[in-house]
Motif scaffolding. Structure first.
Motif, PDB file in Angstrom:
ATOM      1  N   PRO A 165      46.205  -6.652  10.125  1.00 28.96           N
ATOM      2  CA  PRO A 165      45.664  -8.002  10.285  1.00 28.96           C
ATOM      3  C   PRO A 165      44.761  -8.382   9.118  1.00 28.96           C
ATOM      4  N   ASP A 166      44.585  -9.664   8.923  1.00 30.24           N
ATOM      5  CA  ASP A 166      43.730 -10.175   7.855  1.00 30.24           C
ATOM      6  C   ASP A 166      42.314 -10.437   8.340  1.00 30.24           C
ATOM      7  N   TYR A 167      42.081 -10.296   9.629  1.00 28.59           N
ATOM      8  CA  TYR A 167      40.770 -10.611  10.193  1.00 28.59           C
ATOM      9  C   TYR A 167      40.567  -9.834  11.492  1.00 28.59           C
ATOM     10  N   ALA A 168      39.293  -9.750  11.902  1.00 31.13           N
ATOM     11  CA  ALA A 168      38.935  -9.203  13.210  1.00 31.13           C
ATOM     12  C   ALA A 168      38.594 -10.385  14.110  1.00 31.13           C
ATOM     13  N   GLU A 169      38.973 -10.286  15.359  1.00 28.47           N
ATOM     14  CA  GLU A 169      38.722 -11.385  16.296  1.00 28.47           C
ATOM     15  C   GLU A 169      37.302 -11.257  16.860  1.00 28.47           C
ATOM     16  N   VAL A 170      36.540 -12.349  16.774  1.00 28.16           N
ATOM     17  CA  VAL A 170      35.167 -12.358  17.281  1.00 28.16           C
ATOM     18  C   VAL A 170      35.206 -12.613  18.785  1.00 28.16           C
ATOM     19  N   LEU A 171      34.540 -11.743  19.555  1.00 29.56           N
ATOM     20  CA  LEU A 171      34.500 -11.873  21.006  1.00 29.56           C
ATOM     21  C   LEU A 171      33.227 -12.556  21.485  1.00 29.56           C
ATOM     22  N   ALA A 172      32.096 -12.285  20.812  1.00 31.12           N
ATOM     23  CA  ALA A 172      30.811 -12.878  21.218  1.00 31.12           C
ATOM     24  C   ALA A 172      29.855 -12.880  20.026  1.00 31.12           C
ATOM     25  N   VAL A 173      29.018 -13.908  19.970  1.00 33.49           N
ATOM     26  CA  VAL A 173      27.996 -14.017  18.929  1.00 33.49           C
ATOM     27  C   VAL A 173      26.657 -14.289  19.614  1.00 33.49           C
TER      28      VAL A 173
ATOM     29  N   MET B  88      25.181  -9.593  11.517  1.00 33.33           N
ATOM     30  CA  MET B  88      25.512 -10.384  10.326  1.00 33.33           C
ATOM     31  C   MET B  88      24.401 -11.385  10.059  1.00 33.33           C
ATOM     32  N   ASP B  89      24.338 -11.865   8.811  1.00 29.52           N
ATOM     33  CA  ASP B  89      23.307 -12.852   8.450  1.00 29.52           C
ATOM     34  C   ASP B  89      23.738 -14.281   8.749  1.00 29.52           C
ATOM     35  N   HIS B  90      24.970 -14.466   9.209  1.00 31.73           N
ATOM     36  CA  HIS B  90      25.474 -15.807   9.537  1.00 31.73           C
ATOM     37  C   HIS B  90      26.412 -15.704  10.738  1.00 31.73           C
ATOM     38  N   ASP B  91      26.658 -16.846  11.373  1.00 28.28           N
ATOM     39  CA  ASP B  91      27.605 -16.911  12.487  1.00 28.28           C
ATOM     40  C   ASP B  91      29.008 -16.971  11.883  1.00 28.28           C
ATOM     41  N   PRO B  92      29.859 -15.963  12.144  1.00 28.13           N
ATOM     42  CA  PRO B  92      31.167 -15.926  11.482  1.00 28.13           C
ATOM     43  C   PRO B  92      32.203 -16.878  12.080  1.00 28.13           C
ATOM     44  N   GLY B  93      31.888 -17.489  13.210  1.00 27.30           N
ATOM     45  CA  GLY B  93      32.895 -18.333  13.859  1.00 27.30           C
ATOM     46  C   GLY B  93      33.787 -17.485  14.743  1.00 27.30           C
ATOM     47  N   SER B  94      35.084 -17.754  14.747  1.00 20.35           N
ATOM     48  CA  SER B  94      35.990 -17.043  15.652  1.00 20.35           C
ATOM     49  C   SER B  94      36.622 -15.801  15.022  1.00 20.35           C
ATOM     50  N   ARG B  95      36.484 -15.636  13.684  1.00 20.38           N
ATOM     51  CA  ARG B  95      37.112 -14.496  13.019  1.00 20.38           C
ATOM     52  C   ARG B  95      36.224 -13.962  11.899  1.00 20.38           C
ATOM     53  N   ILE B  96      36.343 -12.668  11.652  1.00 21.39           N
ATOM     54  CA  ILE B  96      35.688 -12.024  10.511  1.00 21.39           C
ATOM     55  C   ILE B  96      36.797 -11.579   9.572  1.00 21.39           C
ATOM     56  N   PRO B  97      36.797 -12.038   8.325  1.00 22.35           N
ATOM     57  CA  PRO B  97      37.863 -11.635   7.400  1.00 22.35           C
ATOM     58  C   PRO B  97      37.755 -10.154   7.024  1.00 22.35           C
ATOM     59  N   LEU B  98      38.894  -9.587   6.624  1.00 17.49           N
ATOM     60  CA  LEU B  98      38.959  -8.194   6.194  1.00 17.49           C
ATOM     61  C   LEU B  98      39.331  -8.139   4.719  1.00 17.49           C
ATOM     62  N   ASN B  99      38.860  -7.100   4.011  1.00 13.69           N
ATOM     63  CA  ASN B  99      39.292  -6.904   2.626  1.00 13.69           C
ATOM     64  C   ASN B  99      40.629  -6.155   2.624  1.00 13.69           C
ATOM     65  N   LYS B 100      41.144  -5.793   1.454  1.00 19.18           N
ATOM     66  CA  LYS B 100      42.467  -5.168   1.330  1.00 19.18           C
ATOM     67  C   LYS B 100      42.506  -3.769   1.935  1.00 19.18           C
ATOM     68  N   GLN B 101      41.324  -3.151   2.076  1.00 18.26           N
ATOM     69  CA  GLN B 101      41.271  -1.827   2.680  1.00 18.26           C
ATOM     70  C   GLN B 101      41.095  -1.909   4.202  1.00 18.26           C
ATOM     71  N   GLY B 102      41.058  -3.117   4.760  1.00 18.28           N
ATOM     72  CA  GLY B 102      40.936  -3.297   6.204  1.00 18.28           C
ATOM     73  C   GLY B 102      39.507  -3.247   6.712  1.00 18.28           C
ATOM     74  N   GLN B 103      38.525  -3.384   5.799  1.00 14.71           N
ATOM     75  CA  GLN B 103      37.118  -3.361   6.197  1.00 14.71           C
ATOM     76  C   GLN B 103      36.599  -4.790   6.347  1.00 14.71           C
ATOM     77  N   LEU B 104      35.615  -4.943   7.237  1.00 14.41           N
ATOM     78  CA  LEU B 104      35.028  -6.262   7.480  1.00 14.41           C
ATOM     79  C   LEU B 104      34.341  -6.792   6.233  1.00 14.41           C
ATOM     80  N   ILE B 105      34.490  -8.076   5.969  1.00 17.56           N
ATOM     81  CA  ILE B 105      33.728  -8.752   4.916  1.00 17.56           C
ATOM     82  C   ILE B 105      32.575  -9.433   5.615  1.00 17.56           C
ATOM     83  N   LEU B 106      31.366  -8.855   5.478  1.00 20.99           N
ATOM     84  CA  LEU B 106      30.198  -9.328   6.226  1.00 20.99           C
ATOM     85  C   LEU B 106      29.405 -10.401   5.508  1.00 20.99           C
ATOM     86  N   VAL B 107      29.629 -10.556   4.211  1.00 23.12           N
ATOM     87  CA  VAL B 107      28.914 -11.573   3.426  1.00 23.12           C
ATOM     88  C   VAL B 107      29.664 -12.871   3.520  1.00 23.12           C
TER      89      VAL B 107
END
Length: 183
Positions: free
Chosen positions: A32-40, A157-176
């Motif tokens: 997947p290209d993103y992780a699904e956000v369940l709650a903020v 996280m330092d911001h509200d990501p909305g409904s998804r958190i993007p992932l980098n090419k290695q499958g890790q969360l992009i938190l910035v």
């Protein structure tokens, strides 16, 4: 060796290599290209700021007593009591009445002066200060619950990501937070 056998072996090797590359690509880059956000949940910190709070108050004080033993009141009372006692009776009774009048008058004068001294007060204004705490809330981040590849986890996280958190090419969360450029 037969030429067609050699061509078949080379083509087989190329096919196996290509198949392995496609399989590896689908395992690494095909996720997947993103992780699904369940709650903020916003995270706040209470900031306490001390400040001085002052007000003027009226204070009543007793004036300093100059005759602590009330000698003046006792003496004036004794003289007045003695004069009044002297007016009563005659002979030795007059002397006893004078002495009794002086003793009673002295005591009464002493008590009257004490009462007058306790009521001799003055009022002034004084500034009284105390330290109070002002409280305010500061947003420090967001606790984000997300799901990735069937696994539920949480990250701050330092911001509200909305409904998804993007992932980098290695499958890790992009938190910035990524700045979006208008196209």
């Amino acid at each position: 060796m037969n030429k067609s056998l050699l061509v078949g072996a080379v083509l087989g090797a190329v096919g196996v290599t290509a198949g392995g590359a496609v399989a590896t690509y689908s395992l690494v880059g095909g996720g997947p290209d993103y992780a699904e956000v369940l709650a903020v949940q916003p995270v706040n910190e209470t900031i306490k700021t001390p400040r001085q709070e002052c007000k003027d108050v009226a204070v009543t004080r007793q004036r300093p007593v100059q005759d602590q033993h009330r000698v003046v009141g006792t003496a004036i009372g004794a003289i007045a009591g003695g004069l009044l006692g002297n007016q009563v009776g005659g002979g030795s009774g007059k002397k006893i009445a004078t002495v009794a009048g002086a003793v009673g008058g002295g005591y009464a004068g002493n008590q009257v002066q004490g009462s007058m001294q306790s009521r001799d007060t003055y009022t002034t204004t004084e500034t009284r200060c105390k330290t109070v705490q002002d409280a305010s809330e500061k947003l420090v981040g967001y606790d984000v619950k997300y799901q990735l590849n069937g696994k539920v986890d949480q990250v701050r996280m330092d911001h509200d990501p909305g409904s998804r958190i993007p992932l980098n090419k290695q499958g890790q969360l992009i938190l910035v937070k990524q700045d979006t450029v208008a196209q």
